[in-house]
Design an enzyme around this catalytic site. Structure first.
Site, short mmCIF file in Angstrom:
data_model
loop_
_atom_site.label_atom_id
_atom_site.label_comp_id
_atom_site.label_asym_id
_atom_site.label_seq_id
_atom_site.Cartn_x
_atom_site.Cartn_y
_atom_site.Cartn_z
N ASP A 216 0.85 -1.13 0.05
CA ASP A 216 -0.06 0.15 -0.01
C ASP A 216 0.77 1.15 -0.04
O ASP A 216 1.97 1.24 0.46
CB ASP A 216 -1.16 0.14 1.14
CG ASP A 216 -1.89 1.23 1.23
OD1 ASP A 216 -2.33 1.49 0.23
OD2 ASP A 216 -2.38 1.39 2.15
N THR A 218 0.22 4.59 1.49
CA THR A 218 0.20 4.98 2.84
C THR A 218 0.91 4.27 3.78
O THR A 218 0.08 3.22 4.09
CB THR A 218 -0.95 5.82 2.97
OG1 THR A 218 -1.42 6.69 1.95
CG2 THR A 218 -1.03 6.76 4.44
#
Length: 603
Positions: A216, A218
């Site tokens: 991912d 973030t």
């Protein structure tokens, strides 16, 4: 025992905690200390630790871990919260209705305790098959050997039993399971000292075999923090008749709860509200990519441009992507012509302004991604943000082919997803359910998939991956779902896990080959003496000494030595073939061919 004590200490530090209200004050206590009728505050990212009834507030809940359905369900006062589900957005106060063994998740856990063979690691499955085959073979061979010694060779009953036992002991790979367990336990202890908490030992082996790593943006590539870099008005904003844009957004931000890092950054930057109170609030939905608030003078929404503007997005595409290409996360703030209910927007949104946010890239990320690239591991970046933004961030982190991106909202069928996951590196505007479909598609294509994440939107994909890794700074739900937890949230620890997995697999392969030599030798020796009708030449005490001195002690040191070689082929093939001999044959053949070529040149 040392490994268990180390893990216990690490587990206590990372044990799930709950925010409980007692005697009018808030306390953070271990989840296991909760009692019936406690009032607990649940926020976005929390996993519900006991069955409860909502008494105040409103939250969106994902019950996919219980029901298999990934839809977000709104829970209001009077609604039931089931343990094991997790809060996607919002905040509420809930009274505990069932705790401990009476809770829904505890009953499910008891039913799921038995681990089936599909959930075991390849190494353990191969060892199971090996021991199973040997266990079947030793019975008839042992009986035949006893009969041959006692009835045909005229040996005494005692001597016949002793010979049979010696042959059987020689064929059993005694100590192989213990050796594998010790090697894994030592790896768990080593990883614990490097701030990696292992929930499932098989993931150490799995990560060493991984050839696709899904990350991912973030919290993995970037720090788990965010800051607002500015805002600009759009054509829907009228400075003559409206309050200052920053004030309007400040009123919106003050009405929202700080249940995610985006809204925390918004509150820090837009901190001058006029005092207006919201009539109703709709927390951020990871499925529909927006949050909303209704005031007396109208409803406002803040979210991803493609989901907020919808059919009007093309009118502003060039302006938005200009900032996205610089690595900013771009949000649209506007007035909504409709009722905000937390579901997909249907009415028209008049854009008032754009808000720019950014995450600092983790210092260790480029080095870590470079390591995986050198090891032949393909990186896939899966994020809910704009694909252009994600691509720019991935390029800054040094991820290969990061300029090869796609907007996941355009992938509407399973066939399109299966095709895209093999062709693209960066995926933007991905919904939580799509993340899971990406992981499943990669596994269907024959890949061994690891997934890293820290948010509630990563839980579904973490659950379905071959190896799941969570950051300790992330949500409760992600930490509890993952097989590995990086307790210092440092992505740099990942190569250490890979190296430990390789050390275990490569060394157990060598040791298993050593055990197998003894097993095959004993088997052939037993068959030989059955054929020639002679007494078996060994007694059990001799086999014990041979096993200890030539197998047991050497294999123990083999299992613990350093070995970071890449995992090639499958475990069973490696232990049944002599790789060194194969390499010698190949080298000799290559030299012979080269000599012939040289001779032709000279001629």
């Amino acid at each position: 025992i040392r490994a268990k004590n180390t893990l216990d200490k690490l587990s206590v530090l990372n044990a799930p905690k709950a925010l409980v209200v007692r005697e009018g004050r808030q306390f953070s206590i271990p989840a296991e200390e909760l009692v019936l009728d406690d009032i607990v505050i649940f926020k976005a990212g929390n996993q519900i630790c006991a069955d409860a009834i909502v008494v105040d507030g409103e939250v969106s809940v994902n019950e996919s871990l219980l029901t298999g359905e990934s839809d977000e369900i709104s829970k209001k006062p009077g609604d039931e919260l089931m343990s094991g589900s997790f809060i996607v957005s919002g905040e509420c106060y809930a009274r505990l209705d069932k705790v401990g063994e009476d809770s829904y998740i505890s009953k499910l856990t008891l039913e799921a305790k038995a681990m089936n063979s599909e959930e075991q690691s390849e190494m353990i499955r191969v060892l199971d098959k090996l021991v199973g085959v040997v266990g079947i073979l030793i019975i008839p061979i042992g009986l035949l050997l006893f009969g041959q010694q006692f009835f045909f060779s005229g040996a005494s009953f005692s001597k016949s039993i002793t010979s049979m036992v010696a042959a059987v002991i020689g064929m059993i790979p005694e100590g192989l399971y213990l050796l594998a367990s010790v090697a894994l336990v030592v790896s768990v202890m080593r990883l614990a000292s490097k701030k990696v908490l292992v929930h499932d030992m098989k993931c150490i082996e799995t990560l060493a075999r991984v050839n696709v790593l899904c990350v991912d943006k973030t919290g993995t590539i970037t720090e788990n923090t965010m800051e607002v870099n500015g805002e600009i008005p759009m054509d829907g904003y009228d400075s003559q008749s409206m309050a200052p844009l920053k004030q309007i957004i400040s009123d919106f931000a003050s009405a929202m709860s700080s249940d995610n890092i985006t809204m925390k950054a918004m509150k820090d930057y837009f901190n001058k509200p006029s005092g207006r109170k919201a009539v109703s609030v709709s927390p951020f939905s990871s499925q529909f990519k927006y949050s909303g608030a209704a005031f007396e003078d109208g409803s406002y929404v803040l979210g991803a441009p493609e989901f907020v503007l919808r059919e009007d997005y093309d009118n502003y595409r060039e302006q938005i992507e200009q900032y996205s290409s610089e690595g900013y996360r771009v949000l649209v703030f506007g007035i909504y012509d409709g009722v905000i209910d937390g579901k997909a927007l249907t009415g028209k949104v008049t854009p008032l302004g754009l808000v720019f946010l950014s995450n600092p890239i983790r210092k260790e990320a480029p080095e870590t991604f470079k390591y995986f690239e050198n090891q032949g591991v393909e990186i896939k970046v899966i994020s809910g943000d704009n694909p252009v933004t994600v691509s720019q961030v991935a390029l800054q982190a040094g991820i290969a082919n990061a300029d090869n991106y796609i907007d996941a909202s355009t992938l509407t069928t399973d066939e399109a997803i299966e095709d895209a996951v093999l062709r693209y590196t960066v995926f933007g505007r991905v919904t939580p359910d799509q993340k899971r479909k990406f992981v499943r598609a990669l596994k269907k294509a024959g890949r061994t998939v690891a997934m890293t994440g820290d948010g509630v939107n990563d839980v579904l994909a973490l659950k379905d991956s071959d190896c799941s890794i969570a950051m300790a700074s992330g949500s409760d739900a992600a930490r509890r779902t993952a097989q590995l937890v990086l307790t210092d949230s440092n992505f740099k620890s990942m190569p250490n896990v890979v190296k430990e997995g390789r050390r275990v697999i490569n060394n157990i392969e060598k040791s298993a080959s050593l055990f197998l030599v003894k097993t095959i030798y004993s088997f052939l020796l037993s068959v030989l003496f059955l054929i020639i009708m002679k007494p078996y030449p060994f007694v059990p005490i001799q086999l014990t000494l041979i096993s200890a001195l030539t197998i047991g002690i050497p294999s123990f040191f083999f299992a613990l030595e350093s070995n970071n070689n890449k995992i090639k082929n499958i475990f069973s093939k490696n232990i049944l073939t002599n790789k060194k001999l194969s390499n010698i044959i190949k080298t000799t053949k290559r030299k012979r061919e080269q000599s012939k070529e040289d001779e032709k040149v000279r001629t």
